[in-house]
Design a protein around this motif. Structure first.
Motif, PDB file in Angstrom:
ATOM      1  N   SER A  65      16.210  -8.569   4.501  1.00  0.00           N
ATOM      2  CA  SER A  65      15.530  -8.761   3.223  1.00  0.00           C
ATOM      3  C   SER A  65      14.199  -9.558   3.406  1.00  0.00           C
ATOM      4  N   ALA A  66      13.215  -9.097   2.680  1.00  0.00           N
ATOM      5  CA  ALA A  66      12.033  -9.525   2.900  1.00  0.00           C
ATOM      6  C   ALA A  66      11.716 -10.994   2.348  1.00  0.00           C
ATOM      7  N   ASN A  67      10.961 -11.795   2.980  1.00  0.00           N
ATOM      8  CA  ASN A  67      10.571 -13.273   2.494  1.00  0.00           C
ATOM      9  C   ASN A  67       9.744 -13.476   1.282  1.00  0.00           C
ATOM     10  N   GLY A 296       3.983 -11.910  12.304  1.00  0.00           N
ATOM     11  CA  GLY A 296       3.462 -10.652  11.846  1.00  0.00           C
ATOM     12  C   GLY A 296       2.264 -11.099  10.698  1.00  0.00           C
ATOM     13  N   ASN A 297       1.872 -10.251  10.227  1.00  0.00           N
ATOM     14  CA  ASN A 297       2.048  -8.633  10.385  1.00  0.00           C
ATOM     15  C   ASN A 297       0.928  -8.155  11.099  1.00  0.00           C
ATOM     16  N   ILE A 298       1.051  -7.271  11.781  1.00  0.00           N
ATOM     17  CA  ILE A 298       0.004  -6.454  12.581  1.00  0.00           C
ATOM     18  C   ILE A 298       0.364  -4.964  12.370  1.00  0.00           C
ATOM     19  N   GLY A 320      -0.431  -3.473   4.683  1.00  0.00           N
ATOM     20  CA  GLY A 320      -0.734  -2.835   3.364  1.00  0.00           C
ATOM     21  C   GLY A 320       0.415  -1.697   3.102  1.00  0.00           C
ATOM     22  N   SER A 321       1.536  -1.781   3.868  1.00  0.00           N
ATOM     23  CA  SER A 321       2.540  -0.610   3.575  1.00  0.00           C
ATOM     24  C   SER A 321       3.432  -0.985   2.380  1.00  0.00           C
ATOM     25  N   GLY A 322       3.587  -2.060   1.974  1.00  0.00           N
ATOM     26  CA  GLY A 322       4.641  -2.721   0.712  1.00  0.00           C
ATOM     27  C   GLY A 322       4.339  -1.924  -0.471  1.00  0.00           C
ATOM     28  N   SER A 323       5.517  -1.944  -0.963  1.00  0.00           N
ATOM     29  CA  SER A 323       5.443  -1.381  -2.602  1.00  0.00           C
ATOM     30  C   SER A 323       4.242  -1.896  -3.405  1.00  0.00           C
ATOM     31  N   ILE A 324       4.164  -3.265  -3.323  1.00  0.00           N
ATOM     32  CA  ILE A 324       3.511  -4.251  -4.091  1.00  0.00           C
ATOM     33  C   ILE A 324       2.040  -4.836  -3.457  1.00  0.00           C
ATOM     34  N   CYS A 325       1.902  -3.996  -2.243  1.00  0.00           N
ATOM     35  CA  CYS A 325       0.573  -4.032  -1.664  1.00  0.00           C
ATOM     36  C   CYS A 325      -0.752  -3.306  -2.322  1.00  0.00           C
ATOM     37  N   ILE A 326      -1.709  -4.512  -2.044  1.00  0.00           N
ATOM     38  CA  ILE A 326      -3.062  -3.663  -2.457  1.00  0.00           C
ATOM     39  C   ILE A 326      -4.067  -3.792  -1.270  1.00  0.00           C
ATOM     40  N   THR A 327      -3.567  -4.500  -0.311  1.00  0.00           N
ATOM     41  CA  THR A 327      -4.441  -4.896   0.730  1.00  0.00           C
ATOM     42  C   THR A 327      -5.384  -3.534   1.215  1.00  0.00           C
ATOM     43  N   ARG A 328      -4.734  -2.424   1.324  1.00  0.00           N
ATOM     44  CA  ARG A 328      -5.609  -1.373   1.899  1.00  0.00           C
ATOM     45  C   ARG A 328      -6.698  -0.886   0.798  1.00  0.00           C
ATOM     46  N   ALA A 357       9.855  -3.000  11.305  1.00  0.00           N
ATOM     47  CA  ALA A 357       9.097  -2.143  10.453  1.00  0.00           C
ATOM     48  C   ALA A 357       9.243  -2.840   8.904  1.00  0.00           C
ATOM     49  N   ASP A 358       8.105  -3.377   8.540  1.00  0.00           N
ATOM     50  CA  ASP A 358       7.925  -4.232   7.295  1.00  0.00           C
ATOM     51  C   ASP A 358       7.330  -3.465   6.166  1.00  0.00           C
ATOM     52  N   GLY A 359       7.985  -3.147   5.075  1.00  0.00           N
ATOM     53  CA  GLY A 359       7.096  -2.525   4.024  1.00  0.00           C
ATOM     54  C   GLY A 359       7.025  -0.913   3.760  1.00  0.00           C
ATOM     55  N   GLY A 360       7.372  -0.657   2.528  1.00  0.00           N
ATOM     56  CA  GLY A 360       7.228   0.829   2.471  1.00  0.00           C
ATOM     57  C   GLY A 360       8.387   1.769   2.387  1.00  0.00           C
ATOM     58  N   ILE A 361       9.445   0.999   2.774  1.00  0.00           N
ATOM     59  CA  ILE A 361      10.720   1.884   2.884  1.00  0.00           C
ATOM     60  C   ILE A 361      11.257   2.104   1.472  1.00  0.00           C
ATOM     61  N   ARG A 362      11.640   3.220   1.044  1.00  0.00           N
ATOM     62  CA  ARG A 362      11.608   3.764  -0.339  1.00  0.00           C
ATOM     63  C   ARG A 362      13.035   4.461  -0.362  1.00  0.00           C
ATOM     64  N   VAL A 378      14.492  -2.811   9.862  1.00  0.00           N
ATOM     65  CA  VAL A 378      13.364  -2.613   8.835  1.00  0.00           C
ATOM     66  C   VAL A 378      13.535  -3.794   7.993  1.00  0.00           C
ATOM     67  N   MET A 379      12.375  -4.437   7.326  1.00  0.00           N
ATOM     68  CA  MET A 379      12.341  -5.285   6.210  1.00  0.00           C
ATOM     69  C   MET A 379      12.011  -4.576   4.876  1.00  0.00           C
ATOM     70  N   ILE A 380      12.891  -5.150   4.114  1.00  0.00           N
ATOM     71  CA  ILE A 380      13.032  -4.286   2.628  1.00  0.00           C
ATOM     72  C   ILE A 380      12.502  -5.585   1.639  1.00  0.00           C
ATOM     73  N   GLY A 407       3.900  -9.046  -5.304  1.00  0.00           N
ATOM     74  CA  GLY A 407       3.319  -9.368  -3.695  1.00  0.00           C
ATOM     75  C   GLY A 407       3.225 -10.905  -3.835  1.00  0.00           C
ATOM     76  N   MET A 408       3.456 -11.368  -2.535  1.00  0.00           N
ATOM     77  CA  MET A 408       3.330 -12.875  -2.426  1.00  0.00           C
ATOM     78  C   MET A 408       1.772 -13.249  -2.308  1.00  0.00           C
ATOM     79  N   ALA A 409       0.980 -12.122  -2.162  1.00  0.00           N
ATOM     80  CA  ALA A 409      -0.450 -12.486  -2.448  1.00  0.00           C
ATOM     81  C   ALA A 409      -1.147 -12.033  -3.773  1.00  0.00           C
ATOM     82  N   SER A 410      -0.278 -11.900  -4.880  1.00  0.00           N
ATOM     83  CA  SER A 410      -0.689 -11.338  -6.090  1.00  0.00           C
ATOM     84  C   SER A 410      -1.154 -12.698  -6.904  1.00  0.00           C
ATOM     85  N   MET A 411      -1.905 -12.241  -7.993  1.00  0.00           N
ATOM     86  CA  MET A 411      -2.500 -13.582  -8.574  1.00  0.00           C
ATOM     87  C   MET A 411      -1.502 -14.260  -9.238  1.00  0.00           C
TER      88      MET A 411
HETATM   89  P1  XMP Z   1       8.582  -3.328   0.345  1.00  0.00           P
HETATM   90  O1  XMP Z   1       7.787  -1.824   0.317  1.00  0.00           O
HETATM   91  O2  XMP Z   1       9.750  -3.166   0.896  1.00  0.00           O
HETATM   92  O3  XMP Z   1       7.576  -4.226   1.075  1.00  0.00           O
HETATM   93  O4  XMP Z   1       8.559  -3.731  -1.058  1.00  0.00           O
HETATM   94  C1  XMP Z   1       7.960  -5.543   1.373  1.00  0.00           C
HETATM   95  C2  XMP Z   1       6.919  -6.065   2.156  1.00  0.00           C
HETATM   96  O5  XMP Z   1       5.554  -6.270   1.509  1.00  0.00           O
HETATM   97  C3  XMP Z   1       4.619  -7.193   2.085  1.00  0.00           C
HETATM   98  N1  XMP Z   1       4.154  -8.060   0.970  1.00  0.00           N
HETATM   99  C4  XMP Z   1       2.812  -7.695   0.631  1.00  0.00           C
HETATM  100  N2  XMP Z   1       1.748  -7.201   1.307  1.00  0.00           N
HETATM  101  N3  XMP Z   1       0.320  -7.977  -0.279  1.00  0.00           N
HETATM  102  C5  XMP Z   1       0.456  -7.247   0.743  1.00  0.00           C
HETATM  103  O6  XMP Z   1      -0.555  -6.541   1.067  1.00  0.00           O
HETATM  104  C6  XMP Z   1       1.134  -8.796  -1.096  1.00  0.00           C
HETATM  105  O7  XMP Z   1       1.036  -9.495  -2.139  1.00  0.00           O
HETATM  106  C7  XMP Z   1       2.659  -8.623  -0.265  1.00  0.00           C
HETATM  107  N4  XMP Z   1       3.813  -9.397  -0.540  1.00  0.00           N
HETATM  108  C8  XMP Z   1       4.495  -8.876   0.199  1.00  0.00           C
HETATM  109  C9  XMP Z   1       5.477  -7.901   2.990  1.00  0.00           C
HETATM  110  O8  XMP Z   1       5.279  -7.583   4.181  1.00  0.00           O
HETATM  111  C10 XMP Z   1       6.989  -7.447   2.353  1.00  0.00           C
HETATM  112  O9  XMP Z   1       8.003  -7.701   3.435  1.00  0.00           O
END
Ligand code: XMP
Length: 509
Positions: A65-67, A296-298, A320-328, A357-362, A378-380, A407-411
């Motif tokens: 489970s994700a940090n 990570g992340n790389i 940028g694979s995570g559900s809440i990411c907008i890095t990309r 594998a961290d992020g994007g698992i649905r 996988v990290m979820i 996202g942990m990098a959200s406002m």
């Molecule tokens: P899922 O898709 O499982 O992804 O919700 C969780 C992973 O998303 C990453 N994470 C972020 N990536 N901006 C990002 O680009 C963010 O604010 C952010 N917060 C989390 C992180 O790797 C997590 O495990």
């Protein structure tokens, strides 16, 4: 196509593709399917989902489970570890709080509890009841000033006790009437036998000077049967990880977390292929060399190579694979997740480190695909964010229940962090004090969102595990190792994806 040479830096190398000619295509989960293979598996219970989190830490299911502060604190970490995975406690809290969360997980179901809760001979029954409530335990040991065991009080002793001002000595079972065992010389099975033979619920462990050192409880031994797949350390305690950053108190955190017996540290930085991350890995490995470090992340083989060279025991892939990411979107950078995993896995495999594998698992199918592509686990995040064990309250939209994730990098996360640290400009007054920050300069790389409330995390985890087991069966694999060698991807089109989902029916009843 030319292969990208692996190097420690990007200088002067042809790796930065500046032209649009001969560009590779990056793929992700929905771009592919796994081709079904002949299967000898008769039941999905016959497959083995065990894996390695790091070279030294085994898991029974490849799920972490994700940090994130809307995903993993103590409760989630306990749930995941009991099911055979592991939780990583996020770092967006004070050092003391994070250490307390780790300690809480380590104490849950700890079969040999070290330094059990104890009070002195001068304590009152009131103190015993308070400690039992605060620590959620059913027994308190009584010791003298030298730490020598004097007695025990259990919740049963207090059941009909009206005078809570009475001294503990008036109610406790005294040392002479206690069955004890020797600390360091009693195995869990021996302790169990003594407890069965003597019909006792709690067995204190003392050293040669009769000083209290530990405790074994029948409840914890029974829990072992309830969660046979639990991820445990050599002392029978649930395993747990914790995240640290690359700035500020990160080294103190790493040290204190190591002192609290955390099993693994996660270096949490969005762009892990950087001087910051590499310096931090070296410093952490120098300071707490005995703790496994996930870094990570790389998203590239060069990133994987450099983190491994710096000392990482496991690499975390996903930019940028995570559900809440907008890095990309914000930076224009990233690599579609399946390609990133596949690229990095060759480097990880050659170096003997593991890949997460961290992020994007649905769904469970994505887990199977990521393992075939080369991940060990996988990290979820968001999939677990809507459960009872994730931090945060249930919110309503109409009649539907949801939980907030972000996202942990959200406002929102940044604002809360600055506020917690007393560094949010404008909160303390008009003048900007040293170290205060203005949110208007902050460029978020994550969003705040809601996810449907799903009840207990265990049912979510078991659905994912069950789907993965079936996925192994479809690939004719009885283990994750076989899955990796048997799994064959086929690329699909957008029309193929439409066919993969329920179609031409109304699914909302
Ligand atoms: P899922 O898709 O499982 O992804 O919700 C969780 C992973 O998303 C990453 N994470 C972020 N990536 N901006 C990002 O680009 C963010 O604010 C952010 N917060 C989390 C992180 O790797 C997590 O495990």
């Amino acid at each position: 196509m030319k292969r990208v040479p692996l190097s420690s830096s990007n200088k002067g190398k042809p790796s930065a593709r500046k032209t649009l000619a001969n560009l590779r295509t990056g793929l992700t989960y929905d771009d592919v399917l796994l081709v079904p293979r002949y299967s000898r598996i008769r039941s999905r219970h016959d497959v083995d989902t065990s894996t390695k989190l790091t070279p030294k830490i085994a898991l029974n299911i490849p799920i972490i489970s994700a940090n994130m502060d809307t995903v993993t604190e103590g409760e989630m970490a306990v749930a995941l570890a009991r099911e055979g995975g592991i939780g990583i406690i996020h770092r967006f809290m004070s050092l003391d709080e994070q250490v307390a969360q780790v300690r809480r997980v380590k104490r849950t179901e700890s079969i040999m509890i070290e330094s059990p809760y104890a009070l002195g001979l001068d304590a009152k029954l009131f103190d015993v009841r308070k400690m039992m409530r605060e620590k959620n335990v059913g027994g308190i040991l009584i010791i003298d000033g030298k730490g020598k065991l004097q007695g025990i009080i259990t919740s049963r002793d207090l059941r009909f006790e009206e005078d809570l001002n009475a001294p503990v000595t008036s109610v406790m079972t005294k040392r002479k009437d206690l069955v004890v065992a020797t600390w360091g010389k009693t195995s869990i099975d021996q302790a169990k036998k003594v407890m069965e033979d003597m019909k006792i619920e709690k067995l204190p462990l003392v050293d040669s000077k009769d000083r209290l050192r530990g405790l074994v409880t029948a409840k914890d031994i029974l829990k072992r049967k309830e969660f046979p797949n639990a991820t445990k350390d050599s002392k029978g305690r649930l395993r747990v990880g914790a995240a640290v950053g690359v700035r500020g108190d990160f080294l103190d955190r790493a040290k204190e977390l190591a002192d609290s017996d955390v099993d693994v540290l996660v270096l949490d930085i969005a762009h892990g292929h950087s001087d910051h991350a590499i310096d931090a890995i070296k410093k952490i490995k120098k300071t707490v060399s005995n703790i496994e470090l996930i870094a990570g992340n790389i998203a590239t083989p060069e990133g994987a190579r450099d983190l491994i060279r710096a000392g990482a025991d496991s690499i975390k892939v996903g930019v940028g694979s995570g559900s809440i990411c907008i890095t990309r979107i914000v930076t224009g950078s990233g690599v579609p997740q399946l390609t990133a995993i596949s690229d990095c896995s060759r480097v990880a495999k050659d170096s003997g480190v593991t890949l997460i594998a961290d992020g994007g698992i649905r769904n469970s199918g994505d887990i199977t695909k990521s393992l075939v592509a080369g991940a060990d686990s996988v990290m979820i995040g968001s999939l677990l964010a809507g459960t009872d064990e994730s931090p945060g309250e249930i919110v309503f939209r109409g009649n539907q229940r949801y939980k907030v994730t972000r996202g942990m990098a959200s406002m929102a996360a940044r604002r809360d962090q600055l506020e917690r640290e007393g560094r949010l400009k404008g909160i303390k007054g008009e003048m900007q004090n040293h170290g205060e920050e203005d949110l208007s300069d902050y460029v978020p790389e994550g969003v705040e969102a809601i996810v449907p409330y799903k009840g207990g995390a265990v049912s979510v985890i078991r659905q994912l595990e069950g789907g993965l087991r079936s996925g192994l069966s479809y690939c004719g694999a009885s283990s994750l190792r076989e899955l990796r060698s048997n799994g064959q991807f086929i690329r699909i089109t957008d029309v193929g994806l439409v066919e993969s989902k329920p179609h031409d029916v109304i699914t909302e009843l």
